[in-house]
Each structure stands twice: as C-alpha cells, then as structure tokens.
Design an enzyme around this catalytic site. Structure first.
Site, PDB file in Angstrom:
ATOM      1  N   ASP A 182       0.836  -1.195   0.000  1.00  0.00           N
ATOM      2  CA  ASP A 182       0.000   0.000   0.000  1.00  0.00           C
ATOM      3  C   ASP A 182       0.878   1.255   0.000  1.00  0.00           C
ATOM      4  OD1 ASP A 182      -2.281   1.863   0.744  1.00  0.00           O
ATOM      5  OD2 ASP A 182      -3.297  -0.057   1.033  1.00  0.00           O
ATOM      6  N   HIS A 225      -3.689   5.876   3.807  1.00  0.00           N
ATOM      7  CA  HIS A 225      -4.449   4.719   3.322  1.00  0.00           C
ATOM      8  C   HIS A 225      -3.930   3.408   3.902  1.00  0.00           C
ATOM      9  CE1 HIS A 225      -6.062   1.859   0.302  1.00  0.00           C
ATOM     10  NE2 HIS A 225      -7.040   2.730   0.175  1.00  0.00           N
ATOM     11  N   SER A 432     -11.379  -0.877  -0.421  1.00  0.00           N
ATOM     12  CA  SER A 432     -10.093  -0.852   0.283  1.00  0.00           C
ATOM     13  C   SER A 432     -10.265  -1.170   1.754  1.00  0.00           C
ATOM     14  CB  SER A 432      -9.457   0.537   0.183  1.00  0.00           C
ATOM     15  OG  SER A 432      -8.786   0.728  -1.009  1.00  0.00           O
TER      16      SER A 432
END
Length: 509
Positions: A182, A225, A432
């Site tokens: 990520d 994220h 996600s």
C-alpha cells in the site's frame, strides 16, 4: 479508496509462457541484476524520448545474459532482475525500446509501466479521511463496556463479522504476518507498533526493496491509506483506540506508492509480491489497482507485459505460501459483464474513455488467478453503493462502509473507523476497507490451521462466510433504495457477496 481499488475473475487463462513459468520455474539465482551491459559495448540508439520504466519478461528456456545484452544494446539500463520469475525492470529513454526488445530471442513480453516520464514530485495528501473528533471519541469511550477498546463502540464493522466474539477465543497468532502492500504503514502509531514487523517491511517504490529504517512509512504529509488498512487488520487490544480483526497477528508495511501521486506502478508491486514471498509473509492485503491502466488488455503489448509480470509475481508468492487478497473496486462495475466503460485510463497522463471486456482486459491484481476478490457491504448488510461485483468474480464480501447505511453507534457514521497518521483515528469507506477485514479473517484461519496452503485458505474463507443471498433492494449513489436487479446468483454464490460475508467467529471455531 480514491483510485485505490481492485478486482478479480477466474476466466483469465495463462499464456503458454506463464504456464511454463509456473511448472518449470526460472533461474535459481538472487534477485540482484548483473551489470546492465555484461561488459559489452552498446550500439548508438535514440535517447530523445521520455525516460520510462519498463518490465521485460523472459522465457524460462533462454539465458538471461542474452536478454541483458539486448537490453543494453537497445538503450536500456537494468534496475533489477527478479530472476526467479523472469522479470527484469529497465529504464530507457529510447522511444523504440519496447518495440526493439520484444523481437529479442528469450523475451516473452515487454512494455512500459507508465505513460508519464520518471520524475520526482512533491508529496500530497489524498484528503479522503474524516478524522474522529474529540467529542466522538468521548461518546464512544463512555459507551464502551468491560473488555472493550475505548473506540470499539464505533466499530460496527467488527461486530458485523463477529470479530469481537472471535477475540474471546483466538486473537490470532504472532507467527502469522499480513503484508500491507500500500502507501506505507505508520508503525509509530500506538495501536500498531506492538504488532508491527519491521523485519518483514520495506519500501518497494522503483522496484528495488529498501529496508532503511522507516522506509516503509508513508511519505511526509502523505497518504494514510495503508495505515488505515493496517489498523483494521491488527490494531492491538491494548486499552487504546480501536481493535483489529486479528489483534494478535503481525502486520508488515510494503510501500509501493509513488511520492505525491499515490500511483502504484508495476515494478513496485512486483517487488512487493516478491518481497512478501521471500520474507515469510502469509497473507497480503491489496487495496488498489495497478496504474496507469484500470484494465490491462491482452491485445495491447505494453498492457500485456504488465499483466504477465504481475501474474508471475502473484503466482510466485502463492507458491511460497502467500494468500493474496484484493479489493474489487469502487466503480459499481459488474465485472462479470462483457462491456465496461473505462473513462480513467491512463491515469498518469491524459485519460480517454474506452470500452473494455473484463474477460479480456483485466484489473490487476484482483483479476489475477489465485487472488481473493473482495466486495464491500454496509451496516445494513447491503452491498455498498460503490462496490464493484460480479457472479464468478467476487469471492467473498466484508464491511467497507456506506454513507447511506448508518449504524446506531455513538458516532452514527456508516464508514469504517481505523488508525491514521499522527496517532489519530479516522473514517474511510471503500472496497479498500473491506479487503483488510478479509485479510484479517484469513490471518485468523492461518492461525487456526497453520499448515493450510493458500488454496486451502481460500476455500476455508469461502466456507466460513455467511451468504444472505441477493437482496431485493440496494442503495444507489444518490442514497435511493432501488431494485437489486444487478445481483445474479443465489444464497450459495452470487455476484454481490460471492460466497458470503466473512465471519471471524466461524474462522476460529
């Protein structure tokens, strides 16, 4: 999940070369490359094009030395060579590099990993996180019961998959690690540092693993994220903040996002899967799609090369014992259909609308063989309005949040709460966010069945899931309840939920 999304189907057929790769393997040498030219002089070639990154995929029956010499002769500089899977990462300013190298004996496919020149850019923030306020935190803490984390009352998602009940039986084993491929993971966060594995973490941006202290962390002022994803998987039960699905397992950060863009290019993602394969990681979480093409078409030589390289990387990881889990995407696409409008590719220069058949043009890594594809649900159990889906494509589903499905929690926020940067907590929604729930359950399954292979883990994931069947209604993007006419299948397998919503309690029984 911003651009960060992913999807997968099982209709992908491996080209002959990749079938050979899987059965025969490549050279049992280290990933380090030899000198780019092997000491040979190079012919004059054009260098007036943009400097691009390329992947060159070799066949298993030719010497890589021949290919290296051809790369140098075509004006390429080798960045690294993953000899075990026959993938070479190259930089070149020769506009005809890919065309030239494709005609070399021993090269199966080759293509540019991007359409924009290699460059350094300033970092930016995605701006898609809503931070938990002090008032919301206080309300949650006041509502917390015995044994709960202070913010656990706001974690409707954990209750939806019975992770709270599973924790009373098995939090997961510290010998199991989930690699978060990520934007980087902030291992200094109080809810993450106890479960973070530094030895299994790296920065793969550019295609070469960097294990310098902290290299796996997000860029300064960068995206949160990956940190949010990591918290959903394994935030510790430590009396602070939130809890993860499997708070007893380890997480590793494998950073693959370009600085300032959050773009995930092939050379970095290949490095990420190879790193996971070779460093004892049991599960990878992939909440993204590989840029710049949303779908990679086999009839385009550049896109086919990216597809080939990443197929080799994920299959190599799988052979090494890694289960790869990926997000289905946030565009509400029916990935079982034969016609999808892709308006966003290539996303690193000027995109142009194109119509693709997802049976021939693949979103990667989610549509690669062996990868678990995850769709998203909200607190009411409906498919999230944004979530892509598809009968025979979605494997399982998990809570990803939905702003139209509002829980009766102290915060009344339908999105997923998890760890973010600077020691804070924030809300996000997307496939996600669904994917780390599945990765966490997979880690619990691996903890319970330590000898299970990736294929067996995938079957266990499907077996423990709870399938509600196709709903009669679903929310659209405007928050209206409409007929769920796009859901195909039944209560065993359907396009919205695959085999069902994962259940942590079932996983540890």
């Amino acid at each position: 999940m911003a651009h960060l999304g992913s999807r997968r189907t099982r209709v992908l057929t491996l080209p002959v070369g990749l079938a050979l790769t899987a059965s025969l393997g490549f050279l049992p040498t280290s990933a380090a490359s030899a000198a780019p030219s092997d000491g040979l002089p190079t012919a004059a070639v054009s260098t007036d094009g943009p400097k691009l990154s390329y992947v060159v995929n070799t066949t298993p029956v030719h010497s890589t030395g021949v290919v290296r010499r051809a790369i140098a002769a075509a004006g390429g500089t080798i960045v690294t060579s993953h000899d075990r899977i026959g993938v070479i990462v190259v930089h070149s300013s020769n506009p005809d590099f890919a065309k030239t190298i494709r005609n070399t004996p021993g090269v199966e496919s080759a293509g540019a990993t991007r359409t924009a020149p290699l460059r350094s850019v300033a970092t930016t923030e995605e701006g898609s996180t809503e931070l938990l306020t002090a008032e919301e935190a206080a309300k949650a803490a006041a509502a917390a019961g015995p044994g709960q984390e202070p913010l656990e009352p706001n974690q409707w998602d954990m209750r939806a998959i019975q992770a709270d009940e599973a924790s009373k039986i098995n939090d997961g084993s510290a010998s199991v690690t989930v690699g978060v491929i990520d934007t980087g993971v902030d291992d200094t966060h109080e809810d993450l540092k106890a479960n973070f594995s530094r030895e299994q973490s790296a920065n793969c941006v550019g295609g070469v693993a960097d294990t310098t202290e902290g290299a796996w962390r997000p860029y300064t002022d960068g995206s949160d994220h990956g940190t949010h994803v990591a918290g959903t998987i394994a935030a510790a039960r430590n009396g602070i903040g939130v809890t993860g699905v499997a708070p007893g397992v380890k997480v590793a950060g494998i950073k693959v996002s370009e600085p300032g863009t959050s773009l995930f290019y092939t050379e970095a993602v290949v490095c990420g899967f190879v790193w996971a394969a070779e460093h004892g990681i049991e599960v990878t979480n992939n909440s993204y799609y590989v840029d710049p093409w949303y779908f990679n078409c086999q009839d385009d030589p550049d896109q086919k090369a990216l597809l080939d390289a990443l197929t080799r990387a994920t299959k190599y990881a799988e052979r090494k014992g890694v289960l790869n889990v990926a997000a289905a995407g946030n565009e509400n696409y029916d990935l079982a259909s034969h016609e999808i409008l892709d308006p966003s590719s290539p996303n690193d220069t000027t995109p142009g609308p194109r119509t693709v058949d997802p049976h021939k043009c693949f979103d990667i890594p989610t549509q690669l063989p062996g990868v678990v594809t995850v769709s998203a649900t909200g607190v009411k159990g409906f498919k999230s309005y944004y979530s892509s889906f598809g009968l025979g494509v979605a494997d399982v589903s998990a809570p990803g949040g939905d702003r139209w499905q509002i829980p009766a929690t102290p915060d009344a926020n339908g999105r997923v709460l998890s760890t973010v940067l600077n020691g804070q907590y924030g809300y996000k929604q997307g496939t996600s966010m669904a994917t780390p729930h599945v990765a966490g359950v997979a880690a619990l399954l691996k903890s319970t069945h330590p000898k299970a292979t990736p294929a067996q883990l995938q079957e266990l994931l499907k077996a423990q899931a709870v399938n509600p069947g196709c709903p009669s209604k679903v929310y659209n993007s405007a928050g209206q309840l409409v007929d769920a006419t796009t859901c195909k299948g039944d209560s065993k397998v359907n396009g919205y939920y695959g085999h069902g919503v994962v259940n942590a309690l079932n996983a540890v029984k």
